[in-house]
Every structure is written in C-alpha cells, then in structure tokens.
Design a protein around this motif. Structure first.
Motif, PDB file in Angstrom:
ATOM      1  N   VAL A 418       0.860  -1.242   0.106  1.00 37.05           N
ATOM      2  CA  VAL A 418      -0.008   0.154  -0.034  1.00 37.05           C
ATOM      3  C   VAL A 418       0.993   1.247  -0.016  1.00 37.05           C
ATOM      4  CG1 VAL A 418      -0.254   0.408   2.569  1.00 37.05           C
ATOM      5  CG2 VAL A 418      -2.428   0.931   1.046  1.00 37.05           C
ATOM      6  N   LEU A 419       2.035   1.186   0.157  1.00 40.26           N
ATOM      7  CA  LEU A 419       3.050   2.297   0.493  1.00 40.26           C
ATOM      8  C   LEU A 419       3.395   2.707  -1.183  1.00 40.26           C
ATOM      9  CD1 LEU A 419       5.277   1.131   2.950  1.00 40.26           C
ATOM     10  CD2 LEU A 419       3.444   2.830   3.463  1.00 40.26           C
ATOM     11  N   ASN A 420       3.137   1.895  -2.195  1.00 41.25           N
ATOM     12  CA  ASN A 420       3.533   2.193  -3.501  1.00 41.25           C
ATOM     13  C   ASN A 420       2.314   2.543  -4.034  1.00 41.25           C
ATOM     14  OD1 ASN A 420       4.955   2.389  -5.706  1.00 41.25           O
ATOM     15  ND2 ASN A 420       4.478   0.106  -6.295  1.00 41.25           N
ATOM     16  N   LYS A 421       1.284   1.775  -4.072  1.00 45.95           N
ATOM     17  CA  LYS A 421       0.053   2.128  -5.012  1.00 45.95           C
ATOM     18  C   LYS A 421      -1.156   1.913  -4.199  1.00 45.95           C
ATOM     19  CE  LYS A 421       1.892   1.078  -9.406  1.00 45.95           C
ATOM     20  NZ  LYS A 421       1.755   0.324 -10.872  1.00 45.95           N
ATOM     21  N   PRO A 422      -1.429   2.925  -3.246  1.00 49.77           N
ATOM     22  CA  PRO A 422      -2.328   2.830  -2.130  1.00 49.77           C
ATOM     23  C   PRO A 422      -3.901   2.544  -2.795  1.00 49.77           C
ATOM     24  CG  PRO A 422      -1.455   5.112  -1.940  1.00 49.77           C
ATOM     25  CD  PRO A 422      -0.630   3.984  -2.810  1.00 49.77           C
ATOM     26  N   GLU A 423      -3.997   3.318  -3.944  1.00 50.09           N
ATOM     27  CA  GLU A 423      -5.278   3.125  -4.618  1.00 50.09           C
ATOM     28  C   GLU A 423      -5.830   1.681  -5.173  1.00 50.09           C
ATOM     29  OE1 GLU A 423      -2.282   3.709  -7.895  1.00 50.09           O
ATOM     30  OE2 GLU A 423      -2.725   4.491  -5.747  1.00 50.09           O
ATOM     31  N   GLN A 424      -4.972   0.817  -5.237  1.00 46.57           N
ATOM     32  CA  GLN A 424      -5.215  -0.521  -5.637  1.00 46.57           C
ATOM     33  C   GLN A 424      -5.609  -1.572  -4.549  1.00 46.57           C
ATOM     34  OE1 GLN A 424      -1.965  -1.962  -8.090  1.00 46.57           O
ATOM     35  NE2 GLN A 424      -2.269  -0.388  -9.641  1.00 46.57           N
ATOM     36  N   TYR A 425      -5.520  -1.027  -3.209  1.00 47.54           N
ATOM     37  CA  TYR A 425      -5.875  -1.820  -2.129  1.00 47.54           C
ATOM     38  C   TYR A 425      -6.962  -1.546  -1.143  1.00 47.54           C
ATOM     39  CZ  TYR A 425      -1.387  -3.735  -3.894  1.00 47.54           C
ATOM     40  OH  TYR A 425      -0.488  -4.362  -4.657  1.00 47.54           O
ATOM     41  N   SER A 426      -7.381  -2.353  -0.315  1.00 49.01           N
ATOM     42  CA  SER A 426      -8.577  -2.110   0.341  1.00 49.01           C
ATOM     43  C   SER A 426      -8.225  -2.133   1.823  1.00 49.01           C
ATOM     44  CB  SER A 426      -9.728  -2.953  -0.149  1.00 49.01           C
ATOM     45  OG  SER A 426      -9.733  -4.200   0.122  1.00 49.01           O
ATOM     46  N   LYS A 427      -7.021  -2.420   2.108  1.00 48.12           N
ATOM     47  CA  LYS A 427      -6.575  -2.688   3.521  1.00 48.12           C
ATOM     48  C   LYS A 427      -5.124  -2.134   3.735  1.00 48.12           C
ATOM     49  CE  LYS A 427      -5.350  -6.341   7.187  1.00 48.12           C
ATOM     50  NZ  LYS A 427      -5.504  -7.538   7.289  1.00 48.12           N
ATOM     51  N   ALA A 428      -5.021  -1.558   4.979  1.00 44.26           N
ATOM     52  CA  ALA A 428      -3.800  -0.924   5.671  1.00 44.26           C
ATOM     53  C   ALA A 428      -3.689  -1.318   6.776  1.00 44.26           C
ATOM     54  CB  ALA A 428      -3.450   0.231   4.954  1.00 44.26           C
ATOM     55  N   ASP A 429      -2.650  -1.452   7.341  1.00 43.07           N
ATOM     56  CA  ASP A 429      -2.322  -1.713   8.943  1.00 43.07           C
ATOM     57  C   ASP A 429      -1.083  -1.383   9.329  1.00 43.07           C
ATOM     58  OD1 ASP A 429      -1.469  -3.141  11.374  1.00 43.07           O
ATOM     59  OD2 ASP A 429      -3.518  -4.021  11.268  1.00 43.07           O
ATOM     60  N   PHE A 430      -1.077  -0.356  10.306  1.00 40.81           N
ATOM     61  CA  PHE A 430       0.420   0.094  10.774  1.00 40.81           C
ATOM     62  C   PHE A 430       0.514   0.165  12.290  1.00 40.81           C
ATOM     63  CE2 PHE A 430       4.594   1.891  10.000  1.00 40.81           C
ATOM     64  CZ  PHE A 430       4.562   2.973  10.610  1.00 40.81           C
ATOM     65  N   ARG A 431       1.568  -0.273  12.733  1.00 39.63           N
ATOM     66  CA  ARG A 431       1.651  -0.288  14.270  1.00 39.63           C
ATOM     67  C   ARG A 431       3.355   0.402  14.343  1.00 39.63           C
ATOM     68  NH1 ARG A 431      -2.002  -2.402  18.162  1.00 39.63           N
ATOM     69  NH2 ARG A 431      -0.578  -1.565  19.839  1.00 39.63           N
ATOM     70  N   PHE A 432       3.415   1.081  15.244  1.00 37.40           N
ATOM     71  CA  PHE A 432       4.813   1.452  15.363  1.00 37.40           C
ATOM     72  C   PHE A 432       5.007   1.904  16.981  1.00 37.40           C
ATOM     73  CE2 PHE A 432       2.480   5.195  14.688  1.00 37.40           C
ATOM     74  CZ  PHE A 432       2.786   6.331  15.534  1.00 37.40           C
ATOM     75  N   GLY A 433       6.150   1.919  17.438  1.00 39.10           N
ATOM     76  CA  GLY A 433       6.280   2.345  19.099  1.00 39.10           C
ATOM     77  C   GLY A 433       7.783   2.309  19.210  1.00 39.10           C
ATOM     78  N   LEU A 434       8.013   2.800  20.640  1.00 33.56           N
ATOM     79  CA  LEU A 434       9.151   3.237  21.148  1.00 33.56           C
ATOM     80  C   LEU A 434       9.277   2.808  22.491  1.00 33.56           C
ATOM     81  CD1 LEU A 434      11.854   5.831  20.411  1.00 33.56           C
ATOM     82  CD2 LEU A 434      11.458   5.169  22.774  1.00 33.56           C
ATOM     83  N   ASN A 435       9.984   1.847  23.365  1.00 29.27           N
ATOM     84  CA  ASN A 435      10.101   1.516  24.712  1.00 29.27           C
ATOM     85  C   ASN A 435      11.516   1.743  25.137  1.00 29.27           C
ATOM     86  OD1 ASN A 435       7.260   0.594  24.635  1.00 29.27           O
ATOM     87  ND2 ASN A 435       7.900  -1.270  23.281  1.00 29.27           N
ATOM     88  N   LEU A 436      11.590   1.831  26.603  1.00 24.63           N
ATOM     89  CA  LEU A 436      12.718   1.666  27.314  1.00 24.63           C
ATOM     90  C   LEU A 436      12.783   0.182  27.794  1.00 24.63           C
ATOM     91  CD1 LEU A 436      13.129   5.234  28.903  1.00 24.63           C
ATOM     92  CD2 LEU A 436      14.152   4.248  26.767  1.00 24.63           C
ATOM     93  N   MET A 437      13.881  -0.394  27.684  1.00 29.32           N
ATOM     94  CA  MET A 437      13.629  -2.048  28.240  1.00 29.32           C
ATOM     95  C   MET A 437      15.118  -2.077  28.743  1.00 29.32           C
ATOM     96  SD  MET A 437      11.740  -3.866  24.810  1.00 29.32           S
ATOM     97  CE  MET A 437      11.235  -5.196  25.664  1.00 29.32           C
ATOM     98  N   PHE A 438      14.867  -2.756  30.271  1.00 26.36           N
ATOM     99  CA  PHE A 438      16.202  -3.101  30.860  1.00 26.36           C
ATOM    100  C   PHE A 438      16.063  -4.566  31.185  1.00 26.36           C
ATOM    101  CE2 PHE A 438      14.659   1.229  31.453  1.00 26.36           C
ATOM    102  CZ  PHE A 438      15.816   1.941  31.229  1.00 26.36           C
ATOM    103  N   GLY A 439      17.177  -5.131  31.585  1.00 26.51           N
ATOM    104  CA  GLY A 439      17.225  -6.300  32.072  1.00 26.51           C
ATOM    105  C   GLY A 439      17.132  -7.632  30.980  1.00 26.51           C
ATOM    106  N   TYR A 440      17.445  -7.360  29.774  1.00 25.37           N
ATOM    107  CA  TYR A 440      17.233  -8.168  28.789  1.00 25.37           C
ATOM    108  C   TYR A 440      18.186  -9.498  29.007  1.00 25.37           C
ATOM    109  CZ  TYR A 440      17.018 -10.446  24.183  1.00 25.37           C
ATOM    110  OH  TYR A 440      16.530 -11.121  23.176  1.00 25.37           O
ATOM    111  N   LYS A 441      19.463  -9.385  29.292  1.00 22.19           N
ATOM    112  CA  LYS A 441      20.324 -10.440  29.301  1.00 22.19           C
ATOM    113  C   LYS A 441      19.950 -11.427  30.485  1.00 22.19           C
ATOM    114  CE  LYS A 441      24.182  -8.190  27.369  1.00 22.19           C
ATOM    115  NZ  LYS A 441      25.629  -7.637  27.537  1.00 22.19           N
TER     116      LYS A 441
END
Length: 455
Positions: A418-441
C-alpha cells in the motif's frame, strides 16, 4: 442516510493507514510488550519495560472497496468525488468497512521469578460498517431500477465507539515453561458510541402502476452516547467535554485471557480472547426512535411551492412516528479472538498460521495470516501474507523489532504494497512504537555449551 454513508466512505478514503487484525504486529510476540493487548500470555524477554507516551500507536482500516473504486473525477471537474455508480458496480451481496485506531498511553512491565506483571493505559476508537447491495443500488440509482420490486436495506449495520482502558496484567509459565497463561483485568470507560439497534431493517417498494412508495421500517432505533456533547458543545459548559472524557458513568470491568502451549519441542499453539465484557451506557445517552411503520407515499403536488425540498421532507416525515429518548442501553465490547499454530525450524526461525475474528458486527469476515520470523541477537524481522475472506484479497506484510541497548523500536505493517500504490488496495495496517527496556540479558536463553567429555 446518504450523508451518513458518504461520511463513512470518506473516512475510509482519507484514513487508509490501518486495519482490524494487526496480524503483522501480532507476530512480534514476546519481543514487544504492547502485543500483550492481543495475547496476554506473551512475556517480554526483559525485566523492566517503560513505554514512551504518545509514541506507541496503531491505525487499521480494511474494507471491500479499493480507493480507485471509491473516487472518480467527472468530466470538467478538477476534484475527486465519491462515485456511487462505481461503488454499486463493485458492491457484493454484503460489504464491510472496519477502522481501528489504538494508542498505548502508558505501559509498565515487570518480569520476576514469580511471573510477569504489567500496568497499562490505552485509548481506542473503532468504526464498523456493514451494508448490502440494496443500499448501494439505491444510493446510485434511487428507485429507478426497482419499479415493481422491493429494495431491501436489511443487513445494514453500523457501530462506532471510542473508549479508554486502564488495567493490570499477569502471566506466568508452567510445566517446565511449556505452558504460559496470561490474563488482564481493565476498567473500561466509554466516551462515544453510535449504533443501530439489533434487527433494524427497512425496505422500499415502488408500485409499477402509480409509482407509489411503500416504506417499511422495523426496530428503527439509533443509540448514541456522548455525540450530542461532541457535536453540540456550545450548548454545554466550556469544560463539559473535557470533564466527560476524563471520567463518566459509562464504565465496566473487562478481561483479556490468553494461553500458549508447546506439545512438542518444535510446535506451539496459542489462543486468546480479548475485550470480554459489556458497557452500560448511562451518561450523555440519546436514543433516536422510529416506530415500526408501513407507510405509503403517493407523491406531492409541488406546483407553486418555493421550498419544495422542505415540503417533500415534511410530507414524508409526517408518516413516521419518531421521538428522542434518554434511556440507558448496554453493548458488548467487540470481542477479538486470535488462534495461532507455530512451527519452529530452529529456536530462531518460526513459521506461524494465525486466525483473527472480531465480533463487533454480525458475520464480520475473518482474517488469516501465514508468517515467518527470524530472530537475530539485536532484532527480529518477519514477513507474512494475509488473506481476508470477504473479498478474497491477499496482502504482503512485514515487521521489525529491535533491542539496541535500553531503547526498543518496532514497526509492523499488514500490507507493505500500500506504500507504493495505495489506490489498488482495500486494506492497510500500521503499528509503531518506542520502549525503554532493561534487564534483557537476565532472561535471554544462554547458548548451549557442548559437553566435550561426552564426545
């Protein structure tokens, strides 16, 4: 009704950046803490998570109409217009439009040896609209093609609402980490709502001899809450809308439940049911009612009338007994169900088949997705194909989640094309975000060390 439908279609046309399954986002699983809103059994691989306010959100739109089937440019006009003739030509027996906007206002996650705990706050807005071929035929051609027959508007459903939720979650592992169970309890406050009553139907029959209209209406009630305050704010105190949105009596307790299980080392199955509960709308309620009626309209003599439109409207409206009331009503939350089966080729490579279903309206079509994800040391990437039963449309999606130091970035799209030719599609879905995460190891799995003595 035509104006209402036009608004809904314009919302679709100008908001095509999101849709109702978040299938690609779901595949990020334990990497991203916000996926717990889809599957409470997901446990992030770090000790402490803090989300960044206003930087975690998603938009979803899906329907049965492509943008190029929605608008046209009439000869001699520079601008685009909603083309009901074109919409009628592509309309199916039943058509659907779904919009979902989600904002994660706050998320605090803590993983301990006693399980994972979370505290969260979200704001959500949804629009679900279903209409039959008969409605689009009427909007395109009026009753001109239906002389001597009936146009049935049955199957037209609409539901729109906005609400906020604040809650806590808990998840833990059992059976040597083969089974994970999670649950979230949340206080939901309804802000805006609008829907037709269950079983609302209407039909128009045009006689072939004298072209008289026979209009039948049953269960003709539209229930709303908060909309009068929103659209007629001048009738209220300056701070009334803010006070209402911060807290009101339209509250309920709701639950999300989820589990995942590994019957085999390479196979994992998952199930989640979200938004279990109902809202009793009591504050800022308006009900617009039309009594069950079968009315005949034989026309109007417009000779000499200067306000012909008003006279026509008054004459037709006078045949229906309508009123406005302020009675509380109850609606179930739009429950969302996810079912997934995953096959692990290695600990870092996963194929998944996911099913999604929403209960916002009757017979909403399900979504399916086949996905592949690979996990590197510092990030995970994935691709997927999605399929929607209603219009048999297939889309290609992608996702990315990082773990670079304490900062995590993530994004997911259900339809990258849909980023290229949005007129040819009937669905789009976008999620984004930023988190601070500690203690992964602390919680990441250590690589296995070969036992040299056993060689």
């Amino acid at each position: 009704m035509k104006k209402l439908l036009t608004i809904a279609l314009l919302v679709f046309g100008f908001s095509s950046i999101n849709a109702q399954g978040y299938m690609s986002f779901y595949q990020l699983r334990d990497i991203v803490p916000q996926t717990q809103g889809l599957q409470p059994a997901f446990i992030p691989d770090n000790s402490l998570t803090i989300s960044m306010p206003a930087l975690n959100a998603g938009v979803l739109i899906q329907g049965d109409v492509k943008l190029q089937e929605l608008f046209s440019r009439p000869n001699g006009q520079a601008g685009l217009t909603v083309d009901f003739d074109l919409l009628n030509s592509v309309a199916q027996a039943q058509n659907f439009l779904n919009l979902d906007i989600t904002s994660n206002i706050f998320h605090l996650g803590l993983r301990t040896k006693y399980g994972a705990f979370s505290l969260f706050a979200n704001a959500r807005a949804t629009v679900d609209f279903s209409y039959g071929k008969g409605l689009m035929e009427f909007l395109a051609n009026g009753n001109g093609n239906s002389i001597g027959s009936t146009i049935d508007f049955a199957g037209t459903q609409m539901r729109m609402e906005a609400y906020q939720e604040v809650g806590i979650g808990y998840a833990n592992t059992f059976l040597d980490e083969r089974l994970t169970v999670g649950a979230r309890a949340k206080l939901v406050t309804g802000i805006f709502h609008g829907s037709f009553a269950d079983g609302a139907t209407a039909s128009l029959t045009t006689a072939s001899d004298d072209f008289a209209w026979q209009i039948a209406v049953q269960n003709g009630t539209a229930n709303t809450a908060g909309l009068d305050l929103l659209f007629n704010s001048d009738d209220y105190a300056d701070d009334a809308l803010t006070t209402y949105m911060m807290g009101n009596e339209n509250q309920t307790l709701a639950f999300d439940l989820g589990a995942k299980f590994k019957p085999l080392k390479w196979l994992e199955i998952e199930a989640s049911v979200n938004d279990i509960g109902s809202i009793n709308w009591k504050e800022q309620v308006r009900n617009y009612n039309t009594a069950d009626t079968v009315a005949t309209f034989s026309g109007l003599n417009l000779d000499g009338l200067q306000e012909a439109g008003d006279a026509f409207q008054d004459s037709l409206g006078g045949k229906f007994n309508s009123n406005e009331t302020r009675e509380a009503f109850t609606t179930n939350l739009p429950t969302r169900v996810y079912l997934t089966a995953s096959a692990y080729l290695t600990e870092r490579d996963r194929f998944s088949l996911t099913y999604f279903q929403s209960s916002a309206l009757d017979n909403l079509p399900a979504n399916y997705a086949l996905a592949f994800n690979h996990r590197f040391d510092k990030f995970v990437i994935g691709v997927l194909g999605t399929f929607r039963r209603s219009n048999n449309e297939t889309n290609i999606g992608a996702n990315l989640g990082t773990n670079i130091g304490p900062v995590q970035l993530y994004m997911a799209l259900d339809n990258v094309l849909v980023l290229n030719k949005p007129e040819q599609y009937s669905k789009a879905d976008f999620r984004f975000g930023l988190n601070l995460m500690f203690g992964y190891k602390k919680w990441s799995k250590k690589p296995k060390v070969a036992d040299l003595d056993a060689l």
